[in-house]
Scaffold this active site. Structure first.
Site, mmCIF file in Angstrom:
data_model
loop_
_atom_site.group_PDB
_atom_site.id
_atom_site.type_symbol
_atom_site.label_atom_id
_atom_site.label_comp_id
_atom_site.label_asym_id
_atom_site.label_seq_id
_atom_site.Cartn_x
_atom_site.Cartn_y
_atom_site.Cartn_z
ATOM 1 N N GLY A 173 0.956 -5.169 0.925
ATOM 2 C CA GLY A 173 -0.166 -5.294 -0.009
ATOM 3 C C GLY A 173 0.265 -5.914 -1.329
ATOM 4 O O GLY A 173 -0.548 -6.563 -2.013
ATOM 5 N N ALA A 203 0.845 -1.199 0.000
ATOM 6 C CA ALA A 203 0.000 0.000 0.000
ATOM 7 C C ALA A 203 0.878 1.245 0.000
ATOM 8 O O ALA A 203 2.001 1.210 0.494
ATOM 9 C CB ALA A 203 -0.876 -0.017 1.251
ATOM 10 N N GLU A 206 3.892 -5.168 7.487
ATOM 11 C CA GLU A 206 2.985 -4.139 8.012
ATOM 12 C C GLU A 206 3.166 -3.896 9.500
ATOM 13 O O GLU A 206 3.013 -2.789 10.000
ATOM 14 C CB GLU A 206 1.526 -4.536 7.740
ATOM 15 C CG GLU A 206 1.087 -4.373 6.300
ATOM 16 C CD GLU A 206 1.386 -5.581 5.433
ATOM 17 O OE1 GLU A 206 2.250 -6.412 5.812
ATOM 18 O OE2 GLU A 206 0.763 -5.704 4.363
ATOM 19 N N GLU A 233 0.053 -9.436 -0.739
ATOM 20 C CA GLU A 233 -1.364 -9.802 -0.579
ATOM 21 C C GLU A 233 -2.062 -9.878 -1.941
ATOM 22 O O GLU A 233 -2.907 -10.744 -2.168
ATOM 23 C CB GLU A 233 -2.064 -8.799 0.350
ATOM 24 C CG GLU A 233 -1.562 -8.951 1.791
ATOM 25 C CD GLU A 233 -2.131 -7.908 2.726
ATOM 26 O OE1 GLU A 233 -1.784 -6.730 2.541
ATOM 27 O OE2 GLU A 233 -2.910 -8.268 3.618
#
Ligand SMILES: CCC/C=C/C(=O)SCCNC(=O)CCNC(=O)[C@H](O)C(C)(C)COP(=O)([O-])OP(=O)([O-])OC[C@H]1O[C@@H](n2cnc3c(N)ncnc32)[C@H](O)[C@@H]1OP(=O)([O-])[O-]
Length: 731
Positions: free
Chosen positions: A100, A60, A123, A103
């Site tokens: 992310g 992210a 994270e 992910e």
């Protein structure tokens, strides 16, 4: 954004957001739009998602966290959309698949990677959890145990390790063309069923052992990440993957990330992340000289003088940085032999663990050049002196270096407190001299505090900064003053905690409170570990120790200032710490050196109080935190005011990386910002009003006073600018 193209039945969605393809709202939108095109195009039978440039995707976009949940598709919506695609999707990983990014890859139906790629769910290091299905999908692929290891600590793993445990389906050599390889791979899986390829639909293999595994990790996390909230929330979220259906688990994960995102700990950790990058852009306050307009000199040959603890670590750091010629000079034969053996053993250890290859190890050993006289350093580009902390010895060495080294050579001293200018003055060219303050053990500790002398040339400073970065250190540039930034600030912490011992606290109580705050060890255990004699030696230089006082001198005062001699009594009775048979502030017993409270120390404190007629009082945790930390923060403001550091981030990095200040509070200055400057100042002023000049460390920093008076509680990023404006307008 994301680019879209089609090649032989395979749609290619390439993330394009330099430099690291962070998943900004534009990139997420781009992926979604491209996916729709691919699904609608009848000629497309498979899809590849890859990253343009140097990396697949680092996760992210941290700069967009505030709006992360607001714009469609957010990350957790995107991953479910990807996984439910009727056409097979292959993630093609090179560089990094982090956060992310991983992910997204886990939501794809296949994952292929170059062997050089690195994977991680880091994270937790930002105080949050992998909130795009990471805590729910990873356990379904690799089990609860490995997932807890990956997610609660956030470390990176090689593609090969990821392949061994089932995350990566195919590895390609590091020199392969990742896109070409992934497209061929995608063609090979066209027409295959996706039934077992949707990770969210898989069972969690070791679900039945979840309670047992959870307990194990709770213990480890409790010790390793003291005071940090996110690791525990990560474990809870992973536990839900074992206990709940995917959809319910995702709801729990969402609750977890919503609780963590925007928390003080997350803000602190994100601040640290950007500080570590920002610090590369160094500047000399008030001069316009900075990293952008100053070039380092080329350094090929480096010399280290002194092969004690510091010298050995520095040599290892240079070798790891790939310096091909490291001269080592140690005139004491035993120290030289021991030092070289130590270095070679460490390199052997690296090779045995696979951290470096055999070839790399050999070339590092070849790079070591023992030298026996100063003449042999005449064509060295950078000399780092790392001998005993004595001004006269250092001056001697620099005088010789000044005579033999070439005029362009950078001469650095690894002093931790001595005056760099005084050392520089014995050389014919003081502008070539700079401080490079390493932290022991130097091959392990990440911090390098570089000290600019008043005469150091910009090029010399740039060279020291560049060398620190080559060594992979968090390299901070500071000004020249006693103790520089770290030691200067930390001194107040020890002084004030000792005052609390006088007044009613005990070492174990102080340490418990500090550990609860997040320090890995309390002030007294640290003293025992590093040796209580170190501080004693320093106090001896200033004639402050108990033994140096004439008969009848006041026990609790030195040079008109309040003084606590308890640490002197400790050393004078032979309690240096771990190294003196496990006796220091505490007693360390048995094979595991179990820390226990020692009645001898308690009696020593009690009898000292009685002798001085001090009536002990109860000191609570809040007071311990305020008195241990606020004087240190106050000193931080004085350091900013004097331009010793150019911004609060630099101070915070030094304390976090060199003094184990808990990272999840962002360092002392960020912590002050979170507490609020008016409260910090109120406490400091209260102590100052009570103690006055007898306790000068409580004298409020003028900068702190001005900031509070003029701006209340301004944002930390504006402190130095506001201060400059205030000072300028007062002229
Ligand atoms: C919300 C749902 C759940 C998901 C959460 C997440 O994914 S959380 C995220 C989980 N992921 C992580 O925590 C990974 C964080 N990133 C890293 O750990 C490292 O960047 C690296 C190891 C991937 C590459 O190291 P390297 O030495 O090759 O490169 P470098 O470090 O020098 O970076 C180059 C530039 O890119 C910048 N930038 C980097 N990442 C981000 C980002 N995510 N965002 C924005 N910017 C980012 C960095 O500031 C720097 O900017 P500058 O100073 O040039 O203006």
């Amino acid at each position: 954004m994301a680019n879209y193209s089609v090649r032989n039945q395979v749609a290619i969605i390439s993330l394009c957001s330099p430099p690291v393809n962070a998943l900004s709202s534009d990139v997420r939108r781009g992926i979604l739009d491209s996916l729709k095109k691919a699904e609608q195009d009848v000629k497309v039978a498979a899809i590849v998602i890859c990253g343009e440039g140097r990396t697949f995707c680092v996760g992210a976009d941290i700069t967009e966290f505030k709006s992360e949940f607001k714009t469609f598709p957010n990350l957790f919506e995107l991953v479910d959309i990807l996984e439910s695609s009727p056409k097979p999707i292959v993630a093609a990983i090179h560089g990094h698949a982090f956060g992310g990014g991983l992910e997204v890859a886990l939501a794809c139906h296949y994952r292929v990677a170059l062997s050089s790629a690195k994977l991680a769910l880091p994270e937790v290091k930002l105080g949050i959890l992998p909130g795009a299905g990471g805590t729910q999908r990873l356990p379904r692929l690799i089990g609860i145990d490995s997932s807890m290891q990956w997610i609660a600590f956030g470390d990176e793993y090689s593609a090969q390790i990821a392949a061994n445990i089932g995350i990566i389906d195919r590895i390609f050599p590091s020199n392969a063309d990742i896109l070409e390889s992934a497209v061929q791979y995608a063609q090979s899986i066209i027409g295959k069923s996706l039934i077992n390829r949707r990770v969210s639909k898989l069972p969690v293999k070791d679900a039945s052992k979840v309670s047992h595994i959870m307990e194990k990790y709770k213990q480890i996390v409790g010790k390793k990440s003291r005071g940090a909230i996110a690791p525990m929330v990560c474990l809870e979220a992973i536990k839900h993957a074992a206990l709940l259906p995917y959809v319910e688990g995702m709801k729990k994960e969402r609750m977890g990330i919503e609780a963590l995102m925007g928390s003080d700990q997350s803000k602190s950790l994100i601040y640290m992340f950007f500080a570590e990058r920002q610090v590369r852009n160094w500047t000399i306050p008030g001069t316009g000289i900075n990293s952008k307009n100053t070039k380092p000199i080329k350094v090929e040959k480096v010399a280290v003088i002194g092969l004690g603890t510091m010298g050995r670590g520095i040599v290892l750091s240079l070798l790891k940085a790939g310096i091909k010629h490291v001269s080592v000079m140690e005139l004491n034969k035993t120290a030289r032999e021991n030092g070289l053996l130590f270095i070679k053993n460490i390199l052997e250890g690296y090779a045995a663990r696979g951290t470096i290859s055999e070839t790399q190890k050999r070339s590092m050993v070849d790079a070591l050049k023992p030298v026996s006289n100063f003449e042999m350093l005449k064509d060295t580009d950078l000399v780092i002196e790392a001998v005993f902390e004595s001004m006269s010895i250092k001056k001697d060495i620099f005088a010789k270096l000044g005579q033999v080294c070439k005029p362009s050579a950078v001469l650095a001293t690894n002093t931790s407190a001595l005056d760099v200018d005084e050392i520089a003055m014995v050389t014919p060219k003081p502008k070539q001299v700079v401080g490079m303050h390493f932290f022991a053990p130097a091959h392990v500790m990440k911090l390098l505090e570089n000290v600019r002398g008043s005469k150091s040339s910009p090029q010399v400073i740039a060279t020291a900064m560049n060398m620190g970065q080559r060594m992979g250190k968090v390299t901070v540039l500071v000004g020249n003053c006693h103790g520089f930034v770290g030691n200067r600030m930390f001194r107040h912490y020890t002084v004030e905690t000792d005052f609390m011992l006088e007044e009613g606290a005990y070492p174990e109580q102080v340490d418990t409170v500090l550990k609860k705050f997040g320090f890995a060890m309390g002030r007294y255990q640290v003293g025992d570990l590093s040796g209580n004699d170190i501080g004693y030696r320093m106090r001896t230089k200033f004639e402050m120790t108990n033994k140096q006082q004439p008969p009848g001198a006041p026990e609790r005062e030195r040079h008109g200032v309040r003084y606590c001699p308890l640490a002197d009594f400790l050393v004078e009775s032979g309690r240096l710490g771990y190294k003196s048979d496990g006796k220091g502030w505490f007693r360390y017993l048995g094979k595991n050196r179990e820390l226990t409270v020692d009645n001898e120390v308690t009696s020593m404190i009690d009898s000292y109080r009685r002798r001085n007629k001090i009536v002990p009082r109860k000191i609570n945790g809040e007071e311990i935190i305020e008195r241990a930390l606020y004087p240190l923060i106050n000193e931080g403001f004085k350091i900013l005011e004097e331009g010793i550091a150019s911004n609060p981030m630099e101070i915070d990095l030094i304390l976090v990386h060199g003094y184990a200040w808990p990272r999840h509070t962002g360092g002392p200055m960020f912590y002050a910002h979170l507490i609020g400057l008016p409260k910090i100042l109120r406490v400091i002023e209260r102590h100052w009003n009570n103690a006055g000049l007898r306790e000068p460390h409580w004298e409020p920093s003028k900068m702190l006073v001005r900031l509070v008076k003029n701006h209340g509680n301004p944002d930390i990023m504006s402190w130095t600018t506001l201060e400059r404006e205030t000072v300028r307008s007062a002229l």
